[in-house]
Design a protein around this motif. Structure first.
Motif, mmCIF file in Angstrom:
data_model
loop_
_atom_site.group_PDB
_atom_site.id
_atom_site.type_symbol
_atom_site.label_atom_id
_atom_site.label_comp_id
_atom_site.label_asym_id
_atom_site.label_seq_id
_atom_site.Cartn_x
_atom_site.Cartn_y
_atom_site.Cartn_z
ATOM 1 N N GLN A 300 32.877 63.182 36.736
ATOM 2 C CA GLN A 300 33.065 62.221 35.655
ATOM 3 C C GLN A 300 33.315 62.915 34.333
ATOM 4 N N THR A 304 37.064 62.941 32.354
ATOM 5 C CA THR A 304 37.163 62.279 31.053
ATOM 6 C C THR A 304 37.211 63.286 29.896
ATOM 7 N N PHE B 183 37.055 54.593 34.836
ATOM 8 C CA PHE B 183 37.301 55.769 34.004
ATOM 9 C C PHE B 183 36.861 55.498 32.573
ATOM 10 N N TYR B 184 37.228 54.325 32.064
ATOM 11 C CA TYR B 184 36.896 54.013 30.672
ATOM 12 C C TYR B 184 35.428 53.670 30.489
ATOM 13 N N LEU B 187 34.022 57.085 30.203
ATOM 14 C CA LEU B 187 34.466 57.679 28.934
ATOM 15 C C LEU B 187 33.729 57.069 27.743
ATOM 16 N N GLY B 229 42.261 56.505 24.480
ATOM 17 C CA GLY B 229 42.280 55.809 25.760
ATOM 18 C C GLY B 229 43.471 54.878 25.872
#
Lengths: 309, 307
Positions: A300, A304, B183-184, B187, B229
């Motif tokens: 992860q 990111t 993913f976000y 993040l 993003g």
């Protein structure tokens, strides 16, 4: 996983007791509003988790069903475990061959990317010389090139490679994977090498170690956390790569897993062996699944990392 | 100690630079060259045609159709993905019930949620495409989504999904959202974790609810990350190739309803062997991508808040 479970249990402990005291305490209106929100927010999280988790689990349970069962009763659990799907996928659908191809290509390119990427990054991070910034930005610019724009010329670079064509060869694909992984690897590792203290390397040099030896025996071990993150990032990206092999690797015996799966899927139809396709998808996912389960945090943070400054 | 320095620098940089130059930089330069020829792929047959390919592209209905679909996705996919990502990340990190001694808490099991949500990010796009192809199976009884809708009494929502001209593009966009929300979440969670707790505490003492906390504190402090993003997700929305190629009816159908720029480029080059024309499409894609990135960076810029 066990530490995680422990954390989860301890996390739940105080929260649960807080809920109890709240219910016993005087009704102030505010807690009830909060708990309505809580039910709501938890509900949405659960719904999304199901939306993501169930399709993935569906592949797993479908990998044990026959084609007819998958097509006519997609939600049904397997009544008989069709283990033969897995051997059909491995042998008849050539997933075994594709798996070996993928492992060779990705194995070579991950090692190559890490060695070459960290070498370049180390030099760019730690040495001043004319052209340093130019080379650094040349690498970093590669992150913004759309791969689609490059595949046409790239196809001919490989086809007309001096000596012999690199199309549909392991080493050709390995070189291309390395080249396309370098921008992010160099970007990430340069930043990482900059954060490491200079004193240890200086001490090694004073003790008479060469630059090369200092790099491999002092700096690389120190940079291990960064190397693991970016190594996993490259492994996942290259294992799942689809566009590059589809254009550069159009020979069936050299196919990687993503190509093989796409080929079977594109020959859709009722005569297709859907059970084998599902088992094939599980075979393709398995290495990724293992890496992700073990290195969840690094995966992860690695994936990111590029978006966080 | 200086004498070996330059030999070392050259020794360490030569091979990476060579590989990068041959397989990335030189194709980048060649793309512009090829786009100004009528090359069909045979050695020595390329004829310089100037900007003819770009003129042809400008007149091509197919290309504008594909570009329009990419622009629809560009408008829809990043917005929905980032909104869901922010929402979930906020729930996981700040939205939990309030405990003793701790003002801001995440919900229980947030690690588990992150593990599941992030999953599509690590599996191949081809696998995602095959899964969703089955979910969207148009058969009212055998299709996964259709049979589910039927089972809960929502028969009227049953559809042909990818076979329905007006829906197909949105079905594929939904898969992109599905695949990238996790993913976000991760993040934004990382970004939220770096926001000092006392800011939240102060807001709470002033009586701010969750709604206000989110819009007045979390979102402004995360703006930089949101902006980055947005660019990332926009670039993904300008692609969509693998999903369209594997999922859509007749590659880009029904009736061109899911055609996208990369698919046009791929078919023009590797099916029709019009490499010059396809390379011009590639250059056009670069221009669209760059324009999008620059515009986003320009219009989304705000004063940066240091904390």
């Amino acid at each position: 996983m066990t530490t995680e479970e422990i954390e989860k249990v301890t996390e739940r402990g105080p929260a649960a007791s807080a809920g109890v005291t709240r219910r016993l305490g005087p009704a102030t209106g505010r807690p009830s509003e909060a708990s309505v929100l809580n039910v709501f927010s938890h509900g949405i999280l659960v719904v999304w988790a199901l939306m993501v988790g169930v399709p993935l689990l569906w592949v797993l349970w479908s990998a044990f069903k026959d084609s007819n069962g998958i097509l006519t009763d997609p939600w049904g659990l397997p009544t008989v475990l069709h283990w033969e799907n897995w051997s059909n996928a491995w042998n008849d659908a050539n997933m075994g061959q594709y798996f070996v191809n993928t492992a060779i290509v990705v194995g070579g390119s991950v090692v190559g990317t890490m060695v070459l990427g960290s070498m370049a990054a180390y030099v760019l991070a730690r040495f001043t010389f004319p052209g340093n910034r130019f080379i650094y930005y040349l690498f970093v610019a590669g992150m913004s090139f759309p791969v689609f724009m490059l595949v046409i010329p790239l196809f001919f670079v490989l086809r007309d490679f001096p000596g012999s064509s690199l199309l549909a060869t392991y080493h050709g694909l390995i070189l291309v994977y390395i080249a396309y992984s370098l921008p992010f690897t160099v970007f990430f590792m340069t930043a990482f090498f900059r954060t490491l203290p200079t004193s240890v390397a200086e001490a090694a040099m004073i003790d008479g170690a060469s630059h090369t030896r200092t790099f491999f025996q002092v700096m690389v071990p120190m940079a291990k956390p960064g190397l693991i993150s970016i190594g996993i990032f490259n492994f996942l990206g290259q294992w799942n790569q689809y566009l590059l092999p589809m254009v550069l690797n159009q020979q069936e015996d050299k196919y990687v897993l993503t190509q093989g799966l796409a080929m079977i899927a594109l020959q859709q139809g009722y005569e297709n062996d859907w059970g084998a396709l599902m088992a094939g998808m599980m075979i393709a996912m398995l290495p990724v699944l293992i890496v992700y389960s073990i290195f969840q945090r690094q995966v992860q943070s690695g994936l990111t990392a590029g978006a966080l400054k | 100690m200086q004498h070996g320095k330059y030999r070392f620098i050259v020794g360490f940089l030569a091979l990476p630079l060579l590989i990068y130059g041959v397989f990335v930089i030189s194709p980048f330069v060649q793309a512009f060259q090829i786009s100004m020829t009528d090359w069909s792929g045979l050695v020595g047959t390329a004829e310089f045609v100037g900007l003819d390919n770009f003129g042809k592209l400008w007149e091509s209905d197919d290309f504008w159709n594909a570009l329009r679909h990419n622009v629809y996705m560009l408008a829809f996919v990043p917005l929905v993905t980032l909104a869901l990502g922010l929402f979930f990340a906020f729930m996981l990190n700040v939205g939990g019930r309030r405990r003793k001694n701790e003002v801001v808490t995440g919900v229980a099991g947030s690690k588990f949620y992150k593990f599941v949500f992030f999953f599509p990010q690590v599996i191949s796009i081809t696998i995602i495409a095959v899964i969703w192809f089955n979910i969207y199976n148009p058969d009212p009884d055998d299709g996964m989504l259709n049979s589910l809708l039927g089972a809960v009494g929502l028969d009227f929502l049953q559809n042909a999904w990818l076979g329905e001209k007006s829906l197909a593009l949105w079905c594929i966009s939904a898969v992109m959202v599905w695949g990238h929300v996790g993913f976000y979440v991760v993040l934004f969670s990382a970004a939220m974790a770096s926001v000092p707790r006392d800011i939240y505490e102060a807001a709470l003492l002033d009586g701010a609810g969750r709604f206000h906390t989110f819009f007045r504190i979390t979102l402004p402090l995360l703006w930089d990350t949101v902006q980055t993003g947005w660019v990332y997700m926009g670039i993904i929305a300008l692609d969509a190739f693998a999903l369209v190629q594997i999922m859509s009816v007749n590659m880009g159908g029904p009736d061109g309803a899911t055609d996208v720029m990369p698919l046009r480029l791929y078919l023009t080059a590797f099916r029709d062997s019009q490499f010059g024309y396809a390379a011009a499409m590639g250059v056009a894609m670069l221009i669209v991508t760059m324009t999008f990135a620059v515009l986003t960076m320009r219009f989304a810029r705000r004063e940066r808040i240091e904390y």
